[in-house]
Design an enzyme around this catalytic site. Structure first.
Site, mmCIF file in Angstrom:
data_model
loop_
_atom_site.group_PDB
_atom_site.id
_atom_site.type_symbol
_atom_site.label_atom_id
_atom_site.label_comp_id
_atom_site.label_asym_id
_atom_site.label_seq_id
_atom_site.Cartn_x
_atom_site.Cartn_y
_atom_site.Cartn_z
ATOM 1 N N ARG A 85 -5.628 11.487 -7.132
ATOM 2 C CA ARG A 85 -6.613 10.406 -7.112
ATOM 3 C C ARG A 85 -8.033 10.938 -7.256
ATOM 4 O O ARG A 85 -8.856 10.347 -7.943
ATOM 5 C CB ARG A 85 -6.418 9.632 -5.807
ATOM 6 C CG ARG A 85 -7.525 8.723 -5.348
ATOM 7 C CD ARG A 85 -7.511 7.398 -6.068
ATOM 8 N NE ARG A 85 -8.554 6.563 -5.507
ATOM 9 C CZ ARG A 85 -9.846 6.669 -5.811
ATOM 10 N NH1 ARG A 85 -10.228 7.572 -6.685
ATOM 11 N NH2 ARG A 85 -10.729 5.891 -5.254
ATOM 12 N N ARG A 92 0.819 -1.213 0.000
ATOM 13 C CA ARG A 92 0.000 0.000 0.000
ATOM 14 C C ARG A 92 0.855 1.266 0.000
ATOM 15 O O ARG A 92 0.509 2.254 0.639
ATOM 16 C CB ARG A 92 -0.948 0.024 1.205
ATOM 17 C CG ARG A 92 -2.039 -1.019 1.155
ATOM 18 C CD ARG A 92 -3.060 -0.631 0.090
ATOM 19 N NE ARG A 92 -4.125 -1.613 0.037
ATOM 20 C CZ ARG A 92 -5.254 -1.530 0.741
ATOM 21 N NH1 ARG A 92 -5.466 -0.519 1.520
ATOM 22 N NH2 ARG A 92 -6.152 -2.454 0.623
ATOM 23 N N ARG A 135 -3.307 6.919 0.498
ATOM 24 C CA ARG A 135 -3.737 8.166 1.114
ATOM 25 C C ARG A 135 -2.673 8.861 1.951
ATOM 26 O O ARG A 135 -2.815 10.039 2.256
ATOM 27 C CB ARG A 135 -4.966 7.898 1.986
ATOM 28 C CG ARG A 135 -6.227 7.725 1.196
ATOM 29 C CD ARG A 135 -7.299 7.065 2.030
ATOM 30 N NE ARG A 135 -6.905 5.703 2.370
ATOM 31 C CZ ARG A 135 -7.617 4.886 3.146
ATOM 32 N NH1 ARG A 135 -8.734 5.303 3.675
ATOM 33 N NH2 ARG A 135 -7.197 3.660 3.383
ATOM 34 N N ASP A 168 -6.587 -3.223 -7.456
ATOM 35 C CA ASP A 168 -7.184 -3.785 -6.247
ATOM 36 C C ASP A 168 -7.465 -5.256 -6.496
ATOM 37 O O ASP A 168 -7.660 -5.657 -7.650
ATOM 38 C CB ASP A 168 -8.485 -3.049 -5.879
ATOM 39 C CG ASP A 168 -8.913 -3.386 -4.461
ATOM 40 O OD1 ASP A 168 -8.417 -2.760 -3.525
ATOM 41 O OD2 ASP A 168 -9.722 -4.327 -4.291
ATOM 42 N N TYR A 196 -14.878 -11.987 0.714
ATOM 43 C CA TYR A 196 -15.663 -10.789 0.393
ATOM 44 C C TYR A 196 -16.953 -11.159 -0.342
ATOM 45 O O TYR A 196 -18.015 -10.591 -0.083
ATOM 46 C CB TYR A 196 -14.840 -9.804 -0.446
ATOM 47 C CG TYR A 196 -13.759 -9.109 0.352
ATOM 48 C CD1 TYR A 196 -14.093 -8.202 1.351
ATOM 49 C CD2 TYR A 196 -12.414 -9.363 0.130
ATOM 50 C CE1 TYR A 196 -13.110 -7.565 2.097
ATOM 51 C CE2 TYR A 196 -11.419 -8.740 0.868
ATOM 52 C CZ TYR A 196 -11.777 -7.839 1.858
ATOM 53 O OH TYR A 196 -10.813 -7.220 2.600
HETATM 54 O O1 CP3 Z 1 0.300 0.467 -3.190
HETATM 55 C C1 CP3 Z 1 -0.202 -0.677 -3.267
HETATM 56 O O2 CP3 Z 1 0.052 -1.576 -2.444
HETATM 57 C C2 CP3 Z 1 -1.078 -0.991 -4.468
HETATM 58 C C3 CP3 Z 1 -2.454 -0.836 -4.330
HETATM 59 C C4 CP3 Z 1 -3.406 -1.836 -3.679
HETATM 60 C C5 CP3 Z 1 -4.737 -1.455 -3.417
HETATM 61 N N1 CP3 Z 1 -5.425 -2.538 -2.977
HETATM 62 C C6 CP3 Z 1 -5.275 -0.118 -3.681
HETATM 63 C C7 CP3 Z 1 -6.368 0.365 -2.825
HETATM 64 C C8 CP3 Z 1 -3.275 -3.172 -3.313
HETATM 65 C C9 CP3 Z 1 -2.057 -4.063 -3.352
HETATM 66 C C10 CP3 Z 1 -4.579 -3.615 -2.874
HETATM 67 C C11 CP3 Z 1 -4.880 -4.994 -2.455
HETATM 68 C C12 CP3 Z 1 -6.043 -5.237 -1.587
HETATM 69 N N2 CP3 Z 1 -7.308 -4.716 -1.682
HETATM 70 C C13 CP3 Z 1 -6.035 -6.157 -0.517
HETATM 71 C C14 CP3 Z 1 -4.860 -6.992 -0.108
HETATM 72 C C15 CP3 Z 1 -3.880 -6.163 0.660
HETATM 73 C C16 CP3 Z 1 -4.249 -5.968 2.109
HETATM 74 O O3 CP3 Z 1 -4.352 -4.800 2.504
HETATM 75 O O4 CP3 Z 1 -4.367 -6.962 2.826
HETATM 76 C C17 CP3 Z 1 -7.317 -6.141 0.073
HETATM 77 C C18 CP3 Z 1 -7.753 -6.943 1.268
HETATM 78 C C19 CP3 Z 1 -8.106 -5.240 -0.689
HETATM 79 C C20 CP3 Z 1 -9.533 -4.876 -0.488
HETATM 80 C C21 CP3 Z 1 -9.634 -3.434 -0.177
HETATM 81 N N3 CP3 Z 1 -9.650 -2.436 -1.130
HETATM 82 C C22 CP3 Z 1 -9.637 -2.809 1.103
HETATM 83 C C23 CP3 Z 1 -9.629 -3.532 2.413
HETATM 84 C C24 CP3 Z 1 -9.638 -1.413 0.871
HETATM 85 C C25 CP3 Z 1 -9.554 -0.316 1.904
HETATM 86 C C26 CP3 Z 1 -10.782 0.451 2.124
HETATM 87 C C27 CP3 Z 1 -10.423 1.798 2.785
HETATM 88 O O5 CP3 Z 1 -10.716 2.817 2.188
HETATM 89 O O6 CP3 Z 1 -9.864 1.756 3.899
HETATM 90 C C28 CP3 Z 1 -9.652 -1.200 -0.514
HETATM 91 C C29 CP3 Z 1 -9.628 0.105 -1.200
HETATM 92 C C30 CP3 Z 1 -8.299 0.501 -1.718
HETATM 93 N N4 CP3 Z 1 -7.510 -0.314 -2.482
HETATM 94 C C31 CP3 Z 1 -7.652 1.779 -1.562
HETATM 95 C C32 CP3 Z 1 -6.444 1.693 -2.281
HETATM 96 C C33 CP3 Z 1 -5.430 2.775 -2.488
HETATM 97 C C34 CP3 Z 1 -8.160 2.993 -0.785
HETATM 98 C C35 CP3 Z 1 -9.315 3.684 -1.319
HETATM 99 C C36 CP3 Z 1 -9.286 4.343 -2.672
HETATM 100 O O7 CP3 Z 1 -8.260 4.859 -3.199
HETATM 101 O O8 CP3 Z 1 -10.400 4.395 -3.232
#
Ligand code: CP3
Length: 349
Positions: free
Chosen positions: A39, A26, A30, A75, A150
């Site tokens: 973004r 990640r 943010r 994602d 999910y």
């Molecule tokens: O920089 C990186 O690592 C690349 C980007 C990345 C995202 N999601 C972007 C994202 C990666 C590798 C993921 C994988 C992902 N998504 C996982 C596995 C990694 C982990 O954290 O265990 C999981 C479980 C998800 C599902 C998911 N998507 C979650 C739990 C969330 C967070 C929700 C929140 O807002 O707290 C997302 C949304 C998400 N994926 C964001 C980003 C940058 C944040 C919101 C956005 O930009 O809209």
């Protein structure tokens, strides 16, 4: 230096490195002001469909931090949404599915992925990033258990009750679902590697909520099929989960070249569990970064020390960067890791 000789790929292959490699799960997110301003609002799923934007968001942390790898801005739910299974990603919550997967008939809603037709923007983003940075690009996908959780729960879960109920009450439906998700993940990862990704990470973030017996029976076989299917590409395969201390030895049998470890297990103990042929990635507690560089630096030195027990070590956090993290702390951590001498005895072996 050609990407193939990078310290990141060398460490994944348990080969000598000039200095320890580091990236952050990640890292694009943010906590970066330039991420927040570029973004904008709107669903992440829309942002991912815009290769110019997604490529730039992927490269931001590479430039700012000087990390040794870029991880694609995408994602784990992207391929699921791309095959038409309805999922939203709600900011602050995560993936939400209004009509969860609960019965065998729900399989008709989850067709196979054709990356050329369904996710051309993912390949295009990878190609752009490869041209924009001189570090390896990591492609990724969600592992079947974590994706299924999910789809079956309908959103993030504390107990994975519906998912475990499905496994144990309708194992045939579970295995059909896990197989389908494995096919989707494998197709997506293949397309990312073909577009230029030089390593892949399979996120089984929630696997640690399974007992050993259930992990072995219900999650490992499909995970193994994905990683085995990637073997011909000869790119390092990283398998990561949270809370997997008691699963690490099993994860090392899934075909992973690198096992990602969270902060609970010291890397020397993790090394003993995965054996002498598997590299480790991790495992600084991301929350310690909130305490400032002094605290994070002390903890990072310990991680580097313990990492010497592994045949290869990629420094990372034990899970993703937390939103309130000060980018300056991560930047100084990268400098600290790079200034550390690599694994004793590894150079020139
Ligand atoms: O920089 C990186 O690592 C690349 C980007 C990345 C995202 N999601 C972007 C994202 C990666 C590798 C993921 C994988 C992902 N998504 C996982 C596995 C990694 C982990 O954290 O265990 C999981 C479980 C998800 C599902 C998911 N998507 C979650 C739990 C969330 C967070 C929700 C929140 O807002 O707290 C997302 C949304 C998400 N994926 C964001 C980003 C940058 C944040 C919101 C956005 O930009 O809209």
């Amino acid at each position: 230096m050609p990407v193939a000789d990078s310290d990141f790929l060398s460490a994944c292959r348990c080969e000598p490195v000039a200095r320890p490699p580091v990236w952050f799960m990640r890292q694009a997110g943010r906590s970066l002001p330039e991420f927040r301003s570029l973004r904008g609002e709107g669903s992440i799923l829309d942002a991912v469909r815009d290769p110019e934007l997604a490529a730039e968001l992927t490269c931001q942390p590479v430039r700012r931090y000087g990390v040794d790898a870029a991880i694609l801005f995408s994602d784990i739910m992207v391929p699921i949404a791309a095959v038409g299974f309805e999922v939203e990603i709600v900011p602050g919550t995560g993936p939400v599915v209004n009509r969860p997967f609960r019965a065998r008939s729900d399989l008709t809603r989850l067709r196979l992925l054709d990356p050329v037709a369904d996710t051309p923007y993912v390949s295009e983003t990878v190609r752009r990033v490869v041209a924009m940075v001189d570090v390896p690009v990591i492609g990724f996908a969600g592992a079947p258990f974590t994706l299924a959780s999910y789809l079956v729960e309908g959103g993030p879960s504390r107990d994975f009750a519906w998912t475990k109920k499905l496994m144990h009450s309708e194992p045939e439906t579970w295995f059909a679902l896990a197989d389908r998700l494995a096919e989707i993940a494998l197709a997506s990862l293949r397309s990312q590697v073909e577009a230029g990704a030089s390593a892949v990470q399979l996120f089984d973030s929630w696997a640690g909520w399974l007992s050993r017996a259930d992990y072995e029976r219900f999650a490992l076989p499909a995970t193994r099929r994905i990683l085995g299917g990637l073997a011909p590409f000869r790119v390092p395969r990283i398998l990561f989960g949270v809370g997997t201390g008691e699963l690490l030895d099993l994860m090392a049998t899934a075909g992973a070249d690198v096992v990602g470890v969270d902060w609970r297990v010291p890397l020397d103990r993790a090394a003993a569990r995965v054996g002498p042929h598997t590299a480790l990635q991790g495992n600084l507690d991301p929350a310690i970064c909130l305490a400032g560089f002094d605290a994070a630096g002390v903890a990072a030195r310990r991680v580097l020390d313990e990492g010497h027990a592994a045949p290869g070590h990629v420094f990372n956090l034990g899970h993703g960067v937390l939103p309130g993290t000060d980018p300056a702390v991560l930047q100084r951590l990268v400098e600290l890791v790079h200034a550390t001498s690599p694994r004793r005895g590894a150079m020139g072996r």
